[in-house]
Enzyme design. Structure first.
Site, PDB file in Angstrom:
ATOM      1  N   ASN A 127      49.853 -11.464   3.431  1.00  0.00           N
ATOM      2  CA  ASN A 127      50.745 -11.188   4.551  1.00  0.00           C
ATOM      3  C   ASN A 127      50.929 -12.454   5.369  1.00  0.00           C
ATOM      4  O   ASN A 127      50.086 -13.354   5.341  1.00  0.00           O
ATOM      5  CB  ASN A 127      50.170 -10.090   5.449  1.00  0.00           C
ATOM      6  CG  ASN A 127      50.266  -8.721   4.818  1.00  0.00           C
ATOM      7  OD1 ASN A 127      51.155  -8.466   4.024  1.00  0.00           O
ATOM      8  ND2 ASN A 127      49.346  -7.838   5.176  1.00  0.00           N
ATOM      9  N   ASP A 185      47.990  -4.274   1.813  1.00  0.00           N
ATOM     10  CA  ASP A 185      47.840  -2.850   1.493  1.00  0.00           C
ATOM     11  C   ASP A 185      47.440  -2.606   0.042  1.00  0.00           C
ATOM     12  O   ASP A 185      46.888  -1.549  -0.272  1.00  0.00           O
ATOM     13  CB  ASP A 185      49.151  -2.115   1.785  1.00  0.00           C
ATOM     14  CG  ASP A 185      49.484  -2.107   3.275  1.00  0.00           C
ATOM     15  OD1 ASP A 185      48.624  -1.674   4.058  1.00  0.00           O
ATOM     16  OD2 ASP A 185      50.583  -2.555   3.637  1.00  0.00           O
ATOM     17  N   PRO A 219      41.243  -0.639   0.535  1.00  0.00           N
ATOM     18  CA  PRO A 219      40.606   0.240   1.525  1.00  0.00           C
ATOM     19  C   PRO A 219      41.287   0.087   2.876  1.00  0.00           C
ATOM     20  O   PRO A 219      41.772  -0.996   3.237  1.00  0.00           O
ATOM     21  CB  PRO A 219      39.153  -0.261   1.561  1.00  0.00           C
ATOM     22  CG  PRO A 219      39.213  -1.661   1.057  1.00  0.00           C
ATOM     23  CD  PRO A 219      40.312  -1.684   0.038  1.00  0.00           C
ATOM     24  N   ASP A 220      41.327   1.152   3.636  1.00  0.00           N
ATOM     25  CA  ASP A 220      41.930   1.152   4.962  1.00  0.00           C
ATOM     26  C   ASP A 220      40.832   0.860   5.981  1.00  0.00           C
ATOM     27  O   ASP A 220      40.049   1.741   6.351  1.00  0.00           O
ATOM     28  CB  ASP A 220      42.591   2.504   5.245  1.00  0.00           C
ATOM     29  CG  ASP A 220      43.478   2.475   6.469  1.00  0.00           C
ATOM     30  OD1 ASP A 220      43.115   1.795   7.437  1.00  0.00           O
ATOM     31  OD2 ASP A 220      44.528   3.144   6.446  1.00  0.00           O
ATOM     32  N   ILE A 221      40.756  -0.384   6.418  1.00  0.00           N
ATOM     33  CA  ILE A 221      39.652  -0.815   7.272  1.00  0.00           C
ATOM     34  C   ILE A 221      39.710  -0.133   8.634  1.00  0.00           C
ATOM     35  O   ILE A 221      38.701   0.373   9.152  1.00  0.00           O
ATOM     36  CB  ILE A 221      39.659  -2.350   7.424  1.00  0.00           C
ATOM     37  CG1 ILE A 221      39.417  -2.993   6.056  1.00  0.00           C
ATOM     38  CG2 ILE A 221      38.611  -2.805   8.441  1.00  0.00           C
ATOM     39  CD1 ILE A 221      39.571  -4.499   6.041  1.00  0.00           C
ATOM     40  N   PHE A 248      46.064  -2.838  15.538  1.00  0.00           N
ATOM     41  CA  PHE A 248      47.314  -3.551  15.787  1.00  0.00           C
ATOM     42  C   PHE A 248      48.373  -3.030  14.838  1.00  0.00           C
ATOM     43  O   PHE A 248      48.075  -2.675  13.684  1.00  0.00           O
ATOM     44  CB  PHE A 248      47.129  -5.057  15.603  1.00  0.00           C
ATOM     45  CG  PHE A 248      46.706  -5.778  16.853  1.00  0.00           C
ATOM     46  CD1 PHE A 248      47.517  -6.733  17.434  1.00  0.00           C
ATOM     47  CD2 PHE A 248      45.494  -5.478  17.464  1.00  0.00           C
ATOM     48  CE1 PHE A 248      47.135  -7.380  18.600  1.00  0.00           C
ATOM     49  CE2 PHE A 248      45.097  -6.122  18.618  1.00  0.00           C
ATOM     50  CZ  PHE A 248      45.919  -7.087  19.189  1.00  0.00           C
ATOM     51  N   LYS A 288      45.523   6.799  11.756  1.00  0.00           N
ATOM     52  CA  LYS A 288      44.283   6.044  11.541  1.00  0.00           C
ATOM     53  C   LYS A 288      43.101   6.621  12.313  1.00  0.00           C
ATOM     54  O   LYS A 288      41.954   6.438  11.924  1.00  0.00           O
ATOM     55  CB  LYS A 288      44.487   4.588  11.969  1.00  0.00           C
ATOM     56  CG  LYS A 288      45.653   3.889  11.301  1.00  0.00           C
ATOM     57  CD  LYS A 288      45.411   3.610   9.838  1.00  0.00           C
ATOM     58  CE  LYS A 288      46.527   2.748   9.271  1.00  0.00           C
ATOM     59  NZ  LYS A 288      46.297   2.395   7.852  1.00  0.00           N
TER      60      LYS A 288
END
Length: 414
Positions: free
Chosen positions: A211, A279, A306-308, A326, A344
């Site tokens: 990114n 992602d 993984p979704d931190i 963010f 989230k």
């Protein structure tokens, strides 16, 4: 300086629409056990009432230099030296000018001239007044004498002009006050985790998915947290930035490495997730993928990372008390950020528009919205370091507020 619940502030409330913020400042100081002794100028009393200040502070409000009772019982000299810190909020152009000139024509300026305690001012005025050479000369004079300043900020004011001159928010003023009163920094004893920068997901030994993130905002937040006294661990993806001072920096490359480093930091009090985490990842090729023909296009099977943020936000014995995410968006910024916060499970979302025209991604400035369960607060465009300090001030206030304390409704913007 006195200690514990004996800490006290002499609060001078000047005239100006921003005077209403002094009421919230008094509330915050009282919640932290600080005694507030209010002094009002005649102009200040036209914007907030003495009764409001008295009700919130639990103290008598002083305004009359020539009160014989006050002179008999205490006197203006004793009052000027009765507190650990004198705060002027709001500090108008007129008050700053009279302070610089050493005038003493009312109770407020007499106290400011007579005090031997530190002085902190929060300026508030029209942008043209702030930028006028006379005001800037007065500011320079006061700074040279050791007067501390918090603000002003850049933003829209009651006169519908935009620029420097808007008074700092109560949270920022409160943090500055507490840093001076406590003899320590407001987040001393707290532990914080910050993620920053991009992640790089290898495709082969020479290519990766990433990114567009410089890491500047996350590094600034880590530095501001450390400056406020927190024990900070910064988990950073690949950047060219130097390690922030006073911060423990863990360098990682991939999202999975970042998650593992974050979990190793738990438990902690604060988690601020600014990293632009990829992602998806792929199973990388062992050797460089070759272009065998001009039209050859390799097939990459994308796998979810993984979704931190969601992982850190899950209820658990080690969940941070405050999790801040963010949201970098290019359209419908507020709507998408609100949805992300709910999805989230984090407490706050800091959202910004990173469309190319804004220059925010990779730039030195940011313009954000702070979104929580109670609403959305727009902040003006600020230097990323100022955004960091403002966010840290808000974090310090949150952590000093007892759980389940309802947030007060926001007042009109000055």
């Amino acid at each position: 300086m006195t200690q514990g619940t004996d800490r006290s502030v002499l609060l001078v409330v000047g005239g100006g629409i921003a005077a209403y913020k002094a009421l919230e400042l008094v509330r915050g100081l009282r919640e932290r056990g600080v005694r507030v002794r209010p002094v009002m100028t005649d102009a200040g009393a036209r914007f907030v009432t003495p009764m409001s200040l008295q009700a919130l502070s639990g103290e008598r409000v002083f305004s009359d230099l020539f009160s014989l009772t006050d002179e008999s019982e205490m006197g203006h000299i004793a009052l000027s030296r009765s507190s650990d810190l004198t705060v002027v909020c709001p500090a108008t152009a007129d008050i700053l000018a009279r302070m610089a000139a050493g005038l003493a024509d009312d109770l407020a300026t007499t106290l400011l001239l007579a005090t031997d305690t530190p002085v902190l001012v929060a300026p508030a005025m029209n942008v043209r007044m702030w930028e006028h050479p006379a005001t800037q000369t007065n500011v320079a004079t006061l700074k040279a004498r050791g007067v501390a300043f918090v603000g002003p900020e850049v933003g829209r004011m009651a006169c519908n002009e935009t620029g420097p001159g808007r008074m700092a928010e109560p949270d920022a003023i409160l943090a500055a006050i507490m840093a001076r009163l406590e003899g320590e920094r407001p987040l001393t004893g707290r532990t914080a985790l910050v993620t920053a920068g991009p992640t790089h997901e290898p495709v082969d030994p020479v290519r990766y998915i990433a990114n567009r993130s410089s890491g500047t905002q996350g590094y600034a937040i880590a530095a501001a947290l450390a400056a406020a006294g927190a024990d900070v661990t910064l988990v950073s993806g690949p950047t060219t930035l130097p390690d922030p001072p006073g911060v423990r920096t863990v360098r990682v490359e991939t999202a999975r490495e970042m998650l593992a480093a974050c979990m190793a930091c738990l438990p902690c009090d604060i988690a601020v997730c600014t990293a632009a985490v990829a992602d998806w990842h792929v199973v990388p090729a062992a050797q460089k993928i070759k272009k065998t023909t001009p039209d050859a296009v390799p097939t990459l099977q994308l796998l979810p990372n993984p979704d931190i943020l969601a992982t850190l936000s899950q209820p658990s014995p080690t969940r941070p008390r405050l999790v801040v995410g963010f949201a970098a968006e290019t359209e419908q910024v507020a709507d998408h950020a609100r949805a992300k916060r709910l999805r989230k499970g984090c407490d706050w979302i800091v959202a910004n528009d990173v469309s190319p025209a804004t220059g925010i991604m990779g730039g030195t400035e940011n313009e954000v919205m702070l979104i929580d369960a109670t609403g959305c607060e727009h902040w003006p465009r600020l230097d990323k370091a100022e955004v960091a300090h403002r966010l840290v001030a808000r974090i310090a206030t949150f952590l000093h507020t007892p759980p389940n304390t309802p947030k007060q409704p926001d007042g009109p913007e000055p």
